[in-house]
Design a protein around this motif. Structure first.
Motif, PDB file in Angstrom:
ATOM      1  N   SER A 500      -1.194  -2.262  18.923  1.00  0.00           N
ATOM      2  CA  SER A 500      -2.214  -1.437  18.274  1.00  0.00           C
ATOM      3  C   SER A 500      -3.603  -2.016  18.516  1.00  0.00           C
ATOM      4  CB  SER A 500      -1.961  -1.332  16.774  1.00  0.00           C
ATOM      5  OG  SER A 500      -3.001  -0.606  16.143  1.00  0.00           O
ATOM      6  N   LYS A 501      -4.498  -1.169  18.985  1.00  0.00           N
ATOM      7  CA  LYS A 501      -5.871  -1.586  19.234  1.00  0.00           C
ATOM      8  C   LYS A 501      -6.808  -1.220  18.085  1.00  0.00           C
ATOM      9  CE  LYS A 501      -4.450  -2.945  23.233  1.00  0.00           C
ATOM     10  NZ  LYS A 501      -4.136  -4.381  23.415  1.00  0.00           N
ATOM     11  N   ASN A 502      -6.434  -0.166  17.322  1.00  0.00           N
ATOM     12  CA  ASN A 502      -7.364   0.255  16.263  1.00  0.00           C
ATOM     13  C   ASN A 502      -6.679   0.892  15.065  1.00  0.00           C
ATOM     14  OD1 ASN A 502      -6.613   2.692  17.424  1.00  0.00           O
ATOM     15  ND2 ASN A 502      -8.696   3.515  17.529  1.00  0.00           N
ATOM     16  N   LEU A 503      -5.346   0.803  14.953  1.00  0.00           N
ATOM     17  CA  LEU A 503      -4.617   1.424  13.848  1.00  0.00           C
ATOM     18  C   LEU A 503      -3.894   0.364  13.039  1.00  0.00           C
ATOM     19  CD1 LEU A 503      -3.436   3.906  12.319  1.00  0.00           C
ATOM     20  CD2 LEU A 503      -1.591   3.930  14.037  1.00  0.00           C
ATOM     21  N   ALA A 504      -4.090   0.431  11.714  1.00  0.00           N
ATOM     22  CA  ALA A 504      -3.367  -0.452  10.792  1.00  0.00           C
ATOM     23  C   ALA A 504      -2.742   0.380   9.689  1.00  0.00           C
ATOM     24  CB  ALA A 504      -4.310  -1.497  10.195  1.00  0.00           C
ATOM     25  N   PHE A 505      -1.632  -0.100   9.155  1.00  0.00           N
ATOM     26  CA  PHE A 505      -0.957   0.551   8.031  1.00  0.00           C
ATOM     27  C   PHE A 505      -1.157  -0.307   6.781  1.00  0.00           C
ATOM     28  CE2 PHE A 505       1.593   2.028  11.715  1.00  0.00           C
ATOM     29  CZ  PHE A 505       1.330   3.387  11.582  1.00  0.00           C
ATOM     30  N   ILE A 506      -1.598   0.360   5.728  1.00  0.00           N
ATOM     31  CA  ILE A 506      -1.849  -0.338   4.457  1.00  0.00           C
ATOM     32  C   ILE A 506      -1.128   0.419   3.352  1.00  0.00           C
ATOM     33  CG2 ILE A 506      -3.585  -1.056   2.775  1.00  0.00           C
ATOM     34  CD1 ILE A 506      -5.592  -1.246   5.010  1.00  0.00           C
ATOM     35  N   SER A 507       0.012  -0.096   2.935  1.00  0.00           N
ATOM     36  CA  SER A 507       0.743   0.568   1.851  1.00  0.00           C
ATOM     37  C   SER A 507       1.913  -0.306   1.450  1.00  0.00           C
ATOM     38  CB  SER A 507       1.259   1.945   2.298  1.00  0.00           C
ATOM     39  OG  SER A 507       2.430   1.811   3.068  1.00  0.00           O
ATOM     40  N   GLN A 508       2.725   0.232   0.550  1.00  0.00           N
ATOM     41  CA  GLN A 508       3.951  -0.433   0.151  1.00  0.00           C
ATOM     42  C   GLN A 508       5.035  -0.290   1.219  1.00  0.00           C
ATOM     43  OE1 GLN A 508       4.050  -1.980  -3.187  1.00  0.00           O
ATOM     44  NE2 GLN A 508       1.896  -1.651  -2.734  1.00  0.00           N
ATOM     45  N   PHE A 509       4.719   0.434   2.286  1.00  0.00           N
ATOM     46  CA  PHE A 509       5.707   0.707   3.332  1.00  0.00           C
ATOM     47  C   PHE A 509       5.318   0.060   4.661  1.00  0.00           C
ATOM     48  CE2 PHE A 509       5.825   3.979   0.119  1.00  0.00           C
ATOM     49  CZ  PHE A 509       7.169   3.993  -0.220  1.00  0.00           C
ATOM     50  N   PHE A 514       7.595 -12.352   2.875  1.00  0.00           N
ATOM     51  CA  PHE A 514       7.595 -13.029   1.581  1.00  0.00           C
ATOM     52  C   PHE A 514       7.140 -12.166   0.400  1.00  0.00           C
ATOM     53  CE2 PHE A 514       5.443 -16.000  -1.518  1.00  0.00           C
ATOM     54  CZ  PHE A 514       6.616 -16.507  -2.063  1.00  0.00           C
ATOM     55  N   ASP A 515       5.997 -11.503   0.524  1.00  0.00           N
ATOM     56  CA  ASP A 515       5.434 -10.815  -0.636  1.00  0.00           C
ATOM     57  C   ASP A 515       6.298  -9.629  -1.046  1.00  0.00           C
ATOM     58  OD1 ASP A 515       3.552 -10.835  -2.644  1.00  0.00           O
ATOM     59  OD2 ASP A 515       1.838 -10.740  -1.294  1.00  0.00           O
ATOM     60  N   MET A 516       6.020  -9.083  -2.247  1.00  0.00           N
ATOM     61  CA  MET A 516       6.911  -8.078  -2.832  1.00  0.00           C
ATOM     62  C   MET A 516       6.193  -6.752  -3.019  1.00  0.00           C
ATOM     63  SD  MET A 516       6.987  -9.792  -6.585  1.00  0.00           S
ATOM     64  CE  MET A 516       5.420 -10.123  -7.419  1.00  0.00           C
ATOM     65  N   VAL A 517       6.908  -5.675  -2.675  1.00  0.00           N
ATOM     66  CA  VAL A 517       6.372  -4.328  -2.825  1.00  0.00           C
ATOM     67  C   VAL A 517       6.364  -3.917  -4.297  1.00  0.00           C
ATOM     68  CG1 VAL A 517       6.994  -3.573  -0.506  1.00  0.00           C
ATOM     69  CG2 VAL A 517       8.672  -3.372  -2.349  1.00  0.00           C
ATOM     70  N   PHE A 518       5.823  -2.727  -4.540  1.00  0.00           N
ATOM     71  CA  PHE A 518       5.625  -2.169  -5.892  1.00  0.00           C
ATOM     72  C   PHE A 518       4.628  -3.003  -6.688  1.00  0.00           C
ATOM     73  CE2 PHE A 518       8.280   0.849  -8.738  1.00  0.00           C
ATOM     74  CZ  PHE A 518       7.127   1.479  -9.139  1.00  0.00           C
ATOM     75  N   THR A 519       3.675  -3.605  -5.982  1.00  0.00           N
ATOM     76  CA  THR A 519       2.624  -4.364  -6.645  1.00  0.00           C
ATOM     77  C   THR A 519       1.287  -4.067  -5.977  1.00  0.00           C
ATOM     78  OG1 THR A 519       2.839  -6.289  -5.167  1.00  0.00           O
ATOM     79  CG2 THR A 519       4.215  -6.273  -7.148  1.00  0.00           C
ATOM     80  N   GLU A 520       0.237  -4.077  -6.768  1.00  0.00           N
ATOM     81  CA  GLU A 520      -1.104  -3.966  -6.196  1.00  0.00           C
ATOM     82  C   GLU A 520      -1.397  -5.140  -5.268  1.00  0.00           C
ATOM     83  OE1 GLU A 520      -1.476  -1.891 -10.254  1.00  0.00           O
ATOM     84  OE2 GLU A 520      -0.369  -3.548  -9.377  1.00  0.00           O
ATOM     85  N   GLN A 521      -0.790  -6.275  -5.581  1.00  0.00           N
ATOM     86  CA  GLN A 521      -0.956  -7.449  -4.729  1.00  0.00           C
ATOM     87  C   GLN A 521      -0.547  -7.140  -3.296  1.00  0.00           C
ATOM     88  OE1 GLN A 521      -2.073 -10.461  -4.395  1.00  0.00           O
ATOM     89  NE2 GLN A 521      -0.866 -11.122  -2.626  1.00  0.00           N
ATOM     90  N   TYR A 522       0.568  -6.457  -3.116  1.00  0.00           N
ATOM     91  CA  TYR A 522       1.067  -6.172  -1.766  1.00  0.00           C
ATOM     92  C   TYR A 522       0.078  -5.295  -1.004  1.00  0.00           C
ATOM     93  CZ  TYR A 522       4.749  -5.617   1.777  1.00  0.00           C
ATOM     94  OH  TYR A 522       5.485  -5.659   2.945  1.00  0.00           O
ATOM     95  N   SER A 523      -0.428  -4.253  -1.660  1.00  0.00           N
ATOM     96  CA  SER A 523      -1.379  -3.359  -0.997  1.00  0.00           C
ATOM     97  C   SER A 523      -2.655  -4.094  -0.604  1.00  0.00           C
ATOM     98  CB  SER A 523      -1.724  -2.189  -1.927  1.00  0.00           C
ATOM     99  OG  SER A 523      -0.597  -1.384  -2.174  1.00  0.00           O
ATOM    100  N   VAL A 524      -3.156  -4.941  -1.497  1.00  0.00           N
ATOM    101  CA  VAL A 524      -4.411  -5.641  -1.222  1.00  0.00           C
ATOM    102  C   VAL A 524      -4.213  -6.670  -0.109  1.00  0.00           C
ATOM    103  CG1 VAL A 524      -6.224  -7.091  -2.198  1.00  0.00           C
ATOM    104  CG2 VAL A 524      -5.271  -5.223  -3.553  1.00  0.00           C
ATOM    105  N   ARG A 525      -3.069  -7.331  -0.100  1.00  0.00           N
ATOM    106  CA  ARG A 525      -2.829  -8.293   0.983  1.00  0.00           C
ATOM    107  C   ARG A 525      -2.682  -7.563   2.324  1.00  0.00           C
ATOM    108  NH1 ARG A 525      -2.292 -13.542   1.206  1.00  0.00           N
ATOM    109  NH2 ARG A 525      -1.201 -14.548   2.942  1.00  0.00           N
ATOM    110  N   CYS A 526      -2.024  -6.399   2.325  1.00  0.00           N
ATOM    111  CA  CYS A 526      -1.983  -5.582   3.543  1.00  0.00           C
ATOM    112  C   CYS A 526      -3.395  -5.330   4.056  1.00  0.00           C
ATOM    113  CB  CYS A 526      -1.314  -4.238   3.258  1.00  0.00           C
ATOM    114  SG  CYS A 526       0.479  -4.229   3.299  1.00  0.00           S
ATOM    115  N   ALA A 527      -4.295  -5.010   3.137  1.00  0.00           N
ATOM    116  CA  ALA A 527      -5.682  -4.733   3.519  1.00  0.00           C
ATOM    117  C   ALA A 527      -6.325  -5.944   4.174  1.00  0.00           C
ATOM    118  CB  ALA A 527      -6.477  -4.303   2.287  1.00  0.00           C
TER     119      ALA A 527
END
Length: 563
Positions: A500-509, A514-527
């Motif tokens: 990927s040159k310019n596309l990123a996915f930011i979500s619980q998916f 290590f980190d855990m989904v269903f948390t705001e932490q996961y979304s922010v770390r994705c960012a």
């Protein structure tokens, strides 16, 4: 087709306006040195997956329609914060000013409130005999057998490098040799605190047990839960939007991105977005396109747990929305073109693993909340009460009041949810999903009545209490726990996929270690991962704690496991 072109400077396009993309915009500005005017947020609504608002506000948003009764408030669900393990969350919100307390950051505001109003739940589990407070069934006892302790320890100690051994295995399958595990106090508390089901992925349970090992020792009282002063939409999302707007970020609501336009490259080894086709929600026939330049970035919310939600009201049951999740449709289109972008169907094509139904109650006075406090022995702000004898498995959450800025002093607001909405009620003879808001509340009052042994029990005053009800808003969420669906290690795309040159996915998916989904932490770390990777920033990621390696924490967890 209308084509929008902006070529004066480098731009970022955020598909979805939930906390993940809001955080990505903060990272672009704070750590990437971008100007807010370079960032455009494209959203179907203003909430993301964080709630709440007045019920009437939802009527005009994508996927909802007019209600017969739009009074009161709506919380589709709620997510608990954690002070020790939400490292990215606190970091980002430390850069966002509070709207209610000038001079404070949102992080300071939330932690100050939580420290002044600590959670201590003493009525976590309720059965037909009352609160499970003492004795062998007391909620402080996990009730494990040695076999269950062994299987849980074996799961936790599985190295991350071998997580693929848990591919497509459910929690039920992992504990198949000891099915009584699903009747333990631990499981009653764990599944209703975090919204796991026995069909959920055991790989996600493994991640939670390691990342949230601190909570294992206090799951019975929820003392590790950090609460916001108001609902998370007003306490988190609105301050972030306000800050970003002040930085010049453009927000466009009611715009649905329907298709990525990709560059044709040899062997399709490179993922390069060159355009975003979209429609305006209120004019779906007029398709248009944003031209994405070679230096522009695209951040996509590739799945939302509140997609395809249906709402009702006091005397109207929901009409189930059968549409495939809109956010996942865009992901699906990309995954059909590139082989390494995961499999959205694993999360959005089996509602039996993921659905649950919530209901938000607004009352004209405090009588009903006071009754709940009397029967559960705790004040608002402390409680998550689960009725373990409830066939649909109903839980109640009564927040600190007020839960909304606009809430009148005399009003009360609380919410509950049924983890198994297809099951029949115990007092209302129909599936929970088919009940009106009134019937959902009556079903809940029936369970409260079971434990009221006073001379004037709540069951004698049902009509009086129901007369105080302004509205009860059901919300059926077919994908509420989709992030826990059984999966393989390849079913979620990397935050920035290979090539990927310019596309990123930011979500619980999106996939991170290590980190855990269903948390705001996961979304922010994705960012953070997305921004740092696409910008090539030579900065360390926010350090995560590894309490699962702390001997003192492990010793305490071991004592609790044998309690």
């Amino acid at each position: 087709m209308k084509v929008e072109t902006t070529r004066m400077t480098r731009n970022a396009y955020m598909i979805g306006t939930g906390i993940g993309n809001l955080a990505a915009a903060v990272y672009l500005i704070r750590d990437g040195g971008w100007d807010g005017h370079q960032i455009t947020m494209l959203g179907l609504d203003t909430h993301g997956a964080n709630d709440g608002a007045a019920t009437k506000d939802f009527e005009t948003e994508y996927g909802y329609g007019p209600l017969s009764n739009s009074r009161g408030y709506l919380n589709r669900g709620g997510r608990m914060l954690n002070e020790e393990t939400y490292e990215n969350f606190w970091d980002v919100l430390g850069s966002v000013p509070s709207l209610d307390h000038p001079g404070k950051s949102v992080t300071e505001e939330i932690l100050d409130f939580d420290h002044a109003h600590p959670t201590k739940d003493i009525g976590r589990l309720i059965d037909s005999n009352g609160l499970r407070v003492s004795g062998p069934n007391g909620y402080r006892h996990m009730q494990f057998t040695n076999k269950q302790r062994y299987l849980l320890t074996k799961l936790m100690m599985l190295p991350e490098s071998r997580e693929h051994e848990l591919d497509d295995i459910s929690i039920r399958e992992w504990f198949a040799e000891t099915p009584e595990f699903f009747e333990t106090n631990f499981w009653w508390m764990w599944q209703t605190t975090f919204a796991f089901k026995d069909v959920s992925s055991v790989a996600e349970l493994r991640r939670y047990m390691n990342r949230m090992i601190l909570e294992f020792s206090r799951i019975n009282t929820l003392e590790g839960v950090t609460r916001t002063p108001y609902n998370q939409y007003e306490s988190v999302i609105l301050p972030m939007r306000s800050y970003l707007q002040g930085q010049g970020v453009t927000f466009i609501n009611n715009r649905k991105v329907t298709e990525f336009v990709f560059a044709d490259t040899p062997l399709r080894d490179d993922i390069i977005v060159t355009g975003l086709k979209y429609v305006e929600v209120h004019n779906a026939d007029a398709e248009a396109m944003i031209e994405v330049g070679p230096d522009d970035l695209v951040f996509d919310t590739n799945g939302s747990i509140t997609d395809s939600t249906s709402i009702g009201d006091l005397d109207t049951a929901i009409v189930e929305d059968q549409r495939y999740a809109p956010s996942a449709l865009l992901w699906k289109q990309a995954a059909e073109r590139f082989y390494n972008l995961g499999n959205p169907d694993k999360f959005f094509n089996d509602r039996t693993q993921s659905e649950w139904t919530s209901f938000t109650v607004t009352t004209s006075d405090h009588r009903l909340i006071n009754e709940i406090s009397r029967l559960t022995r705790q004040l608002p702000g402390n409680a998550l009460n689960t009725f373990v004898d409830s066939t649909p498995l109903i839980s109640l959450v009564v927040h600190h009041q007020p839960h909304y800025h606009a809430q009148k002093p005399e009003e009360g607001v609380f919410w509950g949810y049924a983890l198994y909405p297809r099951r029949h009620g115990d007092f209302i003879d129909k599936p929970f999903i088919e009940m009106t808001g009134r019937e959902m509340l009556l079903e809940t009052l029936g369970h409260l009545g079971r434990i009221d042994t006073t001379a004037d029990p709540i069951s004698n005053r049902t009509d009086e209490l129901m007369a105080t009800v302004v509205n009860v808003v059901p919300a059926h969420m077919p994908y509420a726990s989709a992030l826990f669906n059984q999966r393989t290690t390849l079913d979620r795309p990397l935050v920035v996929p290979a090539g990927s040159k310019n596309l990123a996915f930011i979500s619980q998916f999106a996939e991170m270690p290590f980190d855990m989904v269903f948390t705001e932490q996961y979304s922010v770390r994705c960012a953070q991962v997305a921004v740092y990777t696409l910008l090539g920033l030579d900065l360390p990621l926010t350090k995560l704690h590894h309490y699962e390696k702390d001997p003192r924490v492990l010793a305490k967890a071991t004592r609790v496991m044998f309690r």
